[in-house]
Scaffold this active site. Structure first.
Site, PDB file in Angstrom:
ATOM      1  N   LYS A  92      -9.891 -46.334 -37.750  1.00  0.00           N
ATOM      2  CA  LYS A  92     -10.478 -45.243 -38.540  1.00  0.00           C
ATOM      3  C   LYS A  92     -10.932 -44.303 -37.494  1.00  0.00           C
ATOM      4  CE  LYS A  92     -11.196 -44.366 -42.794  1.00  0.00           C
ATOM      5  NZ  LYS A  92     -10.362 -44.936 -44.158  1.00  0.00           N
TER       6      LYS A  92
ATOM      7  N   ASP B 212      -8.660 -39.129 -45.309  1.00  0.00           N
ATOM      8  CA  ASP B 212      -9.551 -39.876 -46.080  1.00  0.00           C
ATOM      9  C   ASP B 212     -10.313 -38.646 -46.641  1.00  0.00           C
ATOM     10  OD1 ASP B 212     -11.010 -42.575 -46.261  1.00  0.00           O
ATOM     11  OD2 ASP B 212     -12.435 -41.158 -45.817  1.00  0.00           O
TER      12      ASP B 212
HETATM   13  P1  NDP Z   1     -11.785 -36.329 -50.862  1.00  0.00           P
HETATM   14  O1  NDP Z   1     -11.981 -35.606 -49.934  1.00  0.00           O
HETATM   15  O2  NDP Z   1     -10.382 -36.077 -51.501  1.00  0.00           O
HETATM   16  O3  NDP Z   1     -12.705 -36.494 -52.082  1.00  0.00           O
HETATM   17  C1  NDP Z   1     -13.900 -36.826 -51.877  1.00  0.00           C
HETATM   18  C2  NDP Z   1     -14.908 -36.880 -53.234  1.00  0.00           C
HETATM   19  O4  NDP Z   1     -16.022 -37.203 -53.022  1.00  0.00           O
HETATM   20  C3  NDP Z   1     -15.319 -35.327 -53.608  1.00  0.00           C
HETATM   21  O5  NDP Z   1     -15.179 -35.239 -54.903  1.00  0.00           O
HETATM   22  C4  NDP Z   1     -16.487 -34.955 -52.745  1.00  0.00           C
HETATM   23  O6  NDP Z   1     -17.251 -33.842 -53.412  1.00  0.00           O
HETATM   24  C5  NDP Z   1     -17.076 -36.383 -53.205  1.00  0.00           C
HETATM   25  N1  NDP Z   1     -18.028 -36.804 -51.989  1.00  0.00           N
HETATM   26  C6  NDP Z   1     -17.755 -36.838 -50.560  1.00  0.00           C
HETATM   27  N2  NDP Z   1     -18.856 -37.123 -50.191  1.00  0.00           N
HETATM   28  C7  NDP Z   1     -19.669 -37.335 -50.817  1.00  0.00           C
HETATM   29  C8  NDP Z   1     -21.195 -37.199 -50.758  1.00  0.00           C
HETATM   30  N3  NDP Z   1     -21.779 -37.716 -49.850  1.00  0.00           N
HETATM   31  N4  NDP Z   1     -21.821 -37.467 -51.896  1.00  0.00           N
HETATM   32  C9  NDP Z   1     -21.320 -37.303 -53.099  1.00  0.00           C
HETATM   33  N5  NDP Z   1     -20.164 -36.930 -53.286  1.00  0.00           N
HETATM   34  C10 NDP Z   1     -19.436 -37.052 -52.294  1.00  0.00           C
HETATM   35  O7  NDP Z   1     -11.389 -37.873 -50.401  1.00  0.00           O
HETATM   36  P2  NDP Z   1     -10.635 -39.166 -50.980  1.00  0.00           P
HETATM   37  O8  NDP Z   1     -10.641 -38.827 -52.665  1.00  0.00           O
HETATM   38  O9  NDP Z   1      -9.442 -39.240 -50.172  1.00  0.00           O
HETATM   39  O10 NDP Z   1     -11.677 -40.294 -50.569  1.00  0.00           O
HETATM   40  C11 NDP Z   1     -12.564 -40.840 -51.767  1.00  0.00           C
HETATM   41  C12 NDP Z   1     -13.248 -42.178 -51.208  1.00  0.00           C
HETATM   42  O11 NDP Z   1     -11.953 -43.234 -51.151  1.00  0.00           O
HETATM   43  C13 NDP Z   1     -13.689 -42.397 -49.957  1.00  0.00           C
HETATM   44  O12 NDP Z   1     -14.722 -43.547 -49.709  1.00  0.00           O
HETATM   45  C14 NDP Z   1     -12.344 -42.970 -48.901  1.00  0.00           C
HETATM   46  O13 NDP Z   1     -12.868 -43.523 -47.826  1.00  0.00           O
HETATM   47  C15 NDP Z   1     -11.897 -43.736 -50.136  1.00  0.00           C
HETATM   48  N6  NDP Z   1     -10.379 -44.001 -49.737  1.00  0.00           N
HETATM   49  C16 NDP Z   1      -9.389 -43.064 -49.683  1.00  0.00           C
HETATM   50  C17 NDP Z   1      -7.884 -43.350 -49.474  1.00  0.00           C
HETATM   51  C18 NDP Z   1      -7.150 -42.300 -49.536  1.00  0.00           C
HETATM   52  O14 NDP Z   1      -5.851 -42.509 -49.450  1.00  0.00           O
HETATM   53  N7  NDP Z   1      -7.331 -40.800 -49.671  1.00  0.00           N
HETATM   54  C19 NDP Z   1      -7.468 -44.541 -49.639  1.00  0.00           C
HETATM   55  C20 NDP Z   1      -8.555 -45.643 -49.627  1.00  0.00           C
HETATM   56  C21 NDP Z   1     -10.024 -45.181 -49.887  1.00  0.00           C
HETATM   57  P3  NDP Z   1     -17.081 -32.514 -53.028  1.00  0.00           P
HETATM   58  O15 NDP Z   1     -15.533 -32.000 -53.222  1.00  0.00           O
HETATM   59  O16 NDP Z   1     -18.260 -31.832 -53.338  1.00  0.00           O
HETATM   60  O17 NDP Z   1     -17.060 -32.435 -51.151  1.00  0.00           O
HETATM   61  O1  2IT Z   2      -9.357 -46.029 -46.479  1.00  0.00           O
HETATM   62  C1  2IT Z   2      -8.302 -46.122 -46.537  1.00  0.00           C
HETATM   63  O2  2IT Z   2      -7.461 -47.073 -46.824  1.00  0.00           O
HETATM   64  C2  2IT Z   2      -7.633 -44.722 -46.313  1.00  0.00           C
HETATM   65  N1  2IT Z   2      -8.497 -43.682 -46.031  1.00  0.00           N
HETATM   66  C3  2IT Z   2      -5.991 -44.673 -46.319  1.00  0.00           C
HETATM   67  C4  2IT Z   2      -5.378 -45.083 -44.843  1.00  0.00           C
HETATM   68  C5  2IT Z   2      -4.063 -44.892 -44.675  1.00  0.00           C
HETATM   69  O3  2IT Z   2      -3.688 -45.286 -43.494  1.00  0.00           O
HETATM   70  O4  2IT Z   2      -3.317 -44.554 -45.569  1.00  0.00           O
END
Ligand code: NDP
Ligand code: 2IT
Length: 449
Positions: free
Chosen positions: A130, A170
């Protein structure tokens, strides 16, 4: 003759905290896993003798570097970049990059550690890593983001490669950032290789990657419900977040006939009692990924109240999907959720639920799936992107959706096989043990390294 010793959760955690002071998120992730793995390695002493848990909680290496870039006004700006290469026992390091002002080593170590078990659960050959930076993309122009991504990749490129370490997105790293970083990587190495995933479809990206984490999370919930002879149709659902994961979790719920009542961002949440339909969801996707504004604009547009600075957990519902960030659902939120008719939680985010909140759900024998199981769809399709890049071909939507679906079904089966206890499925236990064995056996096979 090697000395034998008694391994307890207390002594193990005390040692870990001593070696990693102040890293509270990392402590939390390790504690959740060790609660299940310490009894397991005690039962199977070959793991304990080889100190597998001790080795698994110490990253292979951590790279920390300065990222220097120039903003639109010509000011020199400095951020800190990281890559935690946690474990490559079963494949190249694999995991996302996060750009958020809160990024620090504790957060990246917890995320990298979780990734070990998650990637193993997908059954694809991926190790765990990561990375990211304390850079805040909010309020930055496209050109500023481009210059930051190029500066970040200039250093990171020395440490990654298609068979070494394959980053992805992420929080704060989506299609735009991956494209800038891939362009810079290609320029620096003078090679076109699949060293990042989540790429654009024109340059080696996989279909369904954008949707994969959210879709996979809903498929996982579908399996948990099916296991107790229930389904998603008509279920009242609360989602937190409105980014990549939340958007496609919402879309799949809508497609499968559930009702999405809420979404949130860092400024607050919206509650739409009529349900967010596809048209409203498209408004949200445009708002968050193109206009990059607050969900308050949704409330304004659809004449609803905006719950500023609040989280959505007190809205009555049957299913909850935390899809924003770590520790966004605490014990009090869990108690709020447990109103009449509540069925359970599938985590879309990484570690969004605190350990105390998980206990509330598990003590009430409700459904609870940890992110390492229910959000594994994203990295799974990243793994499939790597495969397609190696084959120099691309699979169809149907092919990829079927593969994603089957991977999620298989993870569910593994959790049931390893987490069943008197008729209740402890999905946290199931995911930890099923994810652990493959990595641990590979480490045993390598000897002492
Ligand atoms: P994005 O940046 O696309 O979206 C993040 C969302 O969470 C936004 O709505 C953001 O609000 C909100 N957010 C972020 N930080 C905070 C905070 N401190 N307090 C309140 N709201 C917050 O990220 P992802 O959707 O990709 O990721 C979301 C979660 O999923 C994370 O935990 C990530 O690690 C996990 N994840 C992501 C994967 C992926 O493929 N993208 C895979 C597996 C897990 P705002 O727009 O206002 O910043
Ligand atoms: O938390 C996660 O699994 C991710 N942000 C996606 C990682 C990846 O390599 O697609």
């Amino acid at each position: 003759m090697a000395t034998s010793y008694e391994l307890t959760l207390e002594s193990f955690m005390a040692g870990l905290k001593r070696r990693n002071p102040g890293e509270t998120e990392f402590h939390q992730a390790v504690e959740e896993v060790s609660t299940y793995l310490i009894p397991y390695v005690t039962k199977y002493p070959q793991y304990q003798t080889a100190r597998i848990l001790e080795r698994l909680t110490e990253p292979d290496r951590i790279i920390v570097f300065r990222v220097c870039w120039e903003d639109d006004q010509g000011n020199v700006r400095v951020n800190r970049g990281y890559r935690v290469q946690f474990n490559n026992a079963i494949g190249p390091y694999k995991g996302g990059l996060r750009f958020h002002p809160s990024v620090n080593l504790s957060i990246l170590k917890f995320l990298g550690f979780e990734q070990i078990f998650k990637n193993s659960l997908t059954t694809l050959p991926m190790g765990a890593g990561k990375g990211g930076a304390d850079f805040n993309p909010k309020g930055k122009s496209d050109r500023e983001v481009m210059r930051f991504c190029q500066a970040f990749m200039t250093e990171l490129s020395k440490h990654i490669g298609e068979n070494i370490d394959v980053p992805a997105g992420d929080i704060g790293v989506g299609a735009r950032e991956i494209s800038y970083m891939f362009g810079q990587y290609k320029r620096l190495t003078n090679e076109f290789t699949g060293t990042l995933t989540g790429k654009g479809l024109e340059f080696g990206g996989s279909k369904i990657r954008k949707e994969a984490t959210g879709f996979g999370c809903i498929y996982f919930m579908q399996e948990m419900l099916k296991h107790q002879s229930d389904d998603l149709a008509g279920k009242a659902c609360v989602i937190s977040g409105s980014g990549n994961v939340a958007q496609y979790a919402a879309l799949k719920l809508i497609q499968l006939g559930a009702k999405v009542l809420t979404m949130s961002d860092s400024t607050g949440f919206i509650h739409d009692p009529d349900g967010i339909n596809e048209e409203k969801l498209n408004f949200i996707i445009d708002l968050k990924t193109v206009k990059r504004q607050s969900l308050a604009e949704y409330a304004k547009h659809y004449k609803l109240e905006f719950h500023e600075g609040k989280r959505p957990w007190a809205v009555p519902c049957q299913l909850a999907f935390p899809c924003a960030t770590q520790n966004e659902l605490d014990e009090n939120n869990a108690k709020d959720l447990m109103q009449k008719g509540f069925i359970g939680v599938a985590e879309g985010a990484n570690m969004p639920t605190t350990i105390q909140a998980i206990k509330v759900f598990q003590n009430a024998k409700l459904l609870f799936s940890p992110g390492k199981a229910s959000n594994a769809g994203g990295v799974a399709v990243s793994g499939l992107e790597m495969t397609q890049n190696s084959l120099r071909m691309s699979w169809s939507n149907e092919e990829l959706e079927t593969r994603l679906r089957n991977i999620m079904i298989n993870i569910h089966e593994e959790c049931v096989a390893h987490g069943s206890e008197d008729g209740y499925i402890d999905y946290v236990k199931g995911a930890n043990i099923a994810g652990f064995t493959k990595v641990a056996n590979a480490m045993l096979a390598y000897g002492v390294i």
